[in-house]
Write an enzyme that holds these catalytic residues in place. Structure first.
Site, PDB file in Angstrom:
ATOM      1  N   THR A  51       0.845  -1.193   0.000  1.00  0.00           N
ATOM      2  CA  THR A  51       0.000   0.000   0.000  1.00  0.00           C
ATOM      3  C   THR A  51       0.884   1.248   0.000  1.00  0.00           C
ATOM      4  O   THR A  51       2.031   1.222   0.422  1.00  0.00           O
ATOM      5  CB  THR A  51      -0.939   0.036   1.214  1.00  0.00           C
ATOM      6  OG1 THR A  51      -0.167   0.217   2.421  1.00  0.00           O
ATOM      7  CG2 THR A  51      -1.752  -1.250   1.316  1.00  0.00           C
ATOM      8  N   GLY A  52       0.321   2.339  -0.511  1.00  0.00           N
ATOM      9  CA  GLY A  52       1.097   3.574  -0.602  1.00  0.00           C
ATOM     10  C   GLY A  52       2.320   3.408  -1.471  1.00  0.00           C
ATOM     11  O   GLY A  52       3.408   3.899  -1.164  1.00  0.00           O
ATOM     12  N   GLY A  90       7.975   7.196  -2.998  1.00  0.00           N
ATOM     13  CA  GLY A  90       8.665   7.056  -1.727  1.00  0.00           C
ATOM     14  C   GLY A  90       9.045   5.631  -1.386  1.00  0.00           C
ATOM     15  O   GLY A  90       9.472   4.843  -2.239  1.00  0.00           O
ATOM     16  N   VAL A  94      -6.914   3.138   1.846  1.00  0.00           N
ATOM     17  CA  VAL A  94      -6.745   2.169   2.932  1.00  0.00           C
ATOM     18  C   VAL A  94      -7.668   2.437   4.118  1.00  0.00           C
ATOM     19  O   VAL A  94      -7.729   1.618   5.042  1.00  0.00           O
ATOM     20  CB  VAL A  94      -5.283   2.108   3.429  1.00  0.00           C
ATOM     21  CG1 VAL A  94      -4.366   1.599   2.331  1.00  0.00           C
ATOM     22  CG2 VAL A  94      -4.818   3.464   3.967  1.00  0.00           C
ATOM     23  N   TYR A 132       1.280  12.753  14.700  1.00  0.00           N
ATOM     24  CA  TYR A 132       1.908  11.755  13.831  1.00  0.00           C
ATOM     25  C   TYR A 132       2.633  10.709  14.678  1.00  0.00           C
ATOM     26  O   TYR A 132       2.504   9.505  14.441  1.00  0.00           O
ATOM     27  CB  TYR A 132       2.881  12.458  12.886  1.00  0.00           C
ATOM     28  CG  TYR A 132       3.705  11.538  12.022  1.00  0.00           C
ATOM     29  CD1 TYR A 132       3.174  11.002  10.849  1.00  0.00           C
ATOM     30  CD2 TYR A 132       5.022  11.209  12.350  1.00  0.00           C
ATOM     31  CE1 TYR A 132       3.936  10.161  10.035  1.00  0.00           C
ATOM     32  CE2 TYR A 132       5.782  10.377  11.556  1.00  0.00           C
ATOM     33  CZ  TYR A 132       5.231   9.854  10.399  1.00  0.00           C
ATOM     34  OH  TYR A 132       5.985   9.022   9.608  1.00  0.00           O
ATOM     35  N   LYS A 135       1.985   6.608  14.905  1.00  0.00           N
ATOM     36  CA  LYS A 135       3.016   5.618  14.600  1.00  0.00           C
ATOM     37  C   LYS A 135       3.362   4.760  15.818  1.00  0.00           C
ATOM     38  O   LYS A 135       3.711   3.583  15.674  1.00  0.00           O
ATOM     39  CB  LYS A 135       4.262   6.325  14.051  1.00  0.00           C
ATOM     40  CG  LYS A 135       4.062   6.927  12.663  1.00  0.00           C
ATOM     41  CD  LYS A 135       3.746   5.868  11.609  1.00  0.00           C
ATOM     42  CE  LYS A 135       3.764   6.433  10.204  1.00  0.00           C
ATOM     43  NZ  LYS A 135       3.574   5.388   9.155  1.00  0.00           N
TER      44      LYS A 135
END
Length: 254
Positions: free
Chosen positions: A9-10, A14, A58, A150, A154
Site C-alpha cells: 500500500t502507498g 517514496g 486504505v 503523527y 506511529k
C-alpha cells in the site's frame, strides 16, 4: 522471491515505490496499490508483466477487502503484505485540530489495521504462512516535536504490530515493522518546508539538521528501507516477529 505474491500500500512513490521495485527485482509478483492509481500504474509498468496496479483508499474496509480479492485473482494468493500507506502534517500541539488528529490516525493507524486484518483473513483462508511488514517511523520510538499527532499514530502501529504478532504466531504468520528515520521522499520535502516555517528558518537548514542528527552522515533513501522490508519478508528473517526494526542511520539505537 519468485514464489511470492506481494501487496504493497502507498506504493506510488517514496518507500512504497522503492519496496515494490525491490520485490520486482527479486522476481516476486507485485500488487502495487495507492490512492493515486495513475502513480501506482506507473510503478507497475516499471516492474513489468509480473505486476498489477490497483487504486486503494486504505481507510475504506470494503475497498481493502476488494483489492485483496482482485489482486489474488490476477496474481495468485497474496503471501506478503507491506502496509506502507501513510501521511503526515505538522503543527504545534496546542494548535492541533481534531481534523489534524483524525487525518493522521485514519491512514497511519486505521489503514494499517484494515490492511493487516484483511491480510490475516486472506492468509488463513488460503492456508498461507504469510508475512506482514508495517511502516512505522523513528517517531514511533521517540516522540517528535511538531509531530505529536503523527508520533501518536506511529506508536499505535508499533503496539498493533507487537500484539498482532503474538496473536497470529501460532498460525505461522509473522508481523514486523520498519522504523525509518529521515528519508528523502516527497513527504520529507513537505515536512522540511513546514518545519522551516514554524521555526523561522529555511528548508535547507532543516534538512541539514536531519543530516547532523544522523551518525551515518546522510539523508536516508527509500531504498535503504526497501531492502530491510524485503529481508523481513524473506526466509532469512524466519524467526523474527513482533519487531520494530530501526532503519535510521543511527539516529535511534535501542
Amino acid at each position: 522471491m519468485k514464489t511470492e505474491t506481494v501487496l504493497i500500500t502507498g506504493a506510488a512513490n517514496g518507500i512504497g515505490r522503492a519496496t515494490a521495485l525491490a520485490f520486482g527485482r527479486e522476481g516476486a509478483q507485485v500488487a502495487v496499490t495507492d490512492k493515486d492509481e495513475q502513480g501506482a500504474a506507473a510503478v507497475a509498468a516499471e516492474i513489468g508483466p509480473r505486476a498489477r496496479a490497483f487504486g486503494l483508499d486504505v481507510t475504506d474496509a470494503a475497498a481493502v477487502a476488494r483489492v485483496f480479492d482482485e489482486a489474488a485473482a490476477a496474481l495468485g494468493p497474496i503471501t506478503v503484505v507491506h502496509a506502507n500507506a501513510g501521511v503526515s502534517s505538522m503543527k504545534r500541539a496546542v494548535d492541533l485540530t481534531e481534523a489534524d488528529w483524525d487525518f493522521n490516525f485514519s491512514i497511519n493507524a486505521k489503514g494499517v489495521f484494515l490492511t493487516n486484518q484483511a491480510a490475516v483473513r486472506h492468509f488463513l483462508a488460503h492456508g498461507t504462512k504469510g508475512v506482514i511488514v508495517n511502516t512505522a517511523s523513528l517517531a514511533a520510538k521517540v516522540g517528535a516535536p511538531l509531530l505529536t499527532h503523527y508520533s501518536a499514530s506511529k506508536f499505535a502501529v508499533i503496539g498493533w504490530t507487537q500484539a498482532l504478532a503474538r496473536e497470529v504466531a501460532a498460525d505461522g504468520i509473522r508481523v514486523n515493522a520498519v522504523c525509518p528515520g529521515f528519508v528523502k521522499t516527497p513527504m520529507q520535502d513537505r515536512e522540511a518546508a513546514w518545519e522551516a516555517e514554524l521555526l523561522g528558518t529555511t528548508p535547507e537548514a532543516v534538512l541539514q539538521s536531519y543530516i547532523d542528527q544522523t551518525p551515518l552522515g546522510r539523508l536516508e533513501t527509500p531504498e535503504d528501507v526497501a531492502d530491510v522490508v524485503v529481508f523481513l519478508a524473506s526466509d532469512a528473517a524466519r524467526f523474527m516477529t513482533g519487531q520494530g526494526i530501526n532503519v535510521t542511520g543511527g539516529v535511534y539505537m535501542t
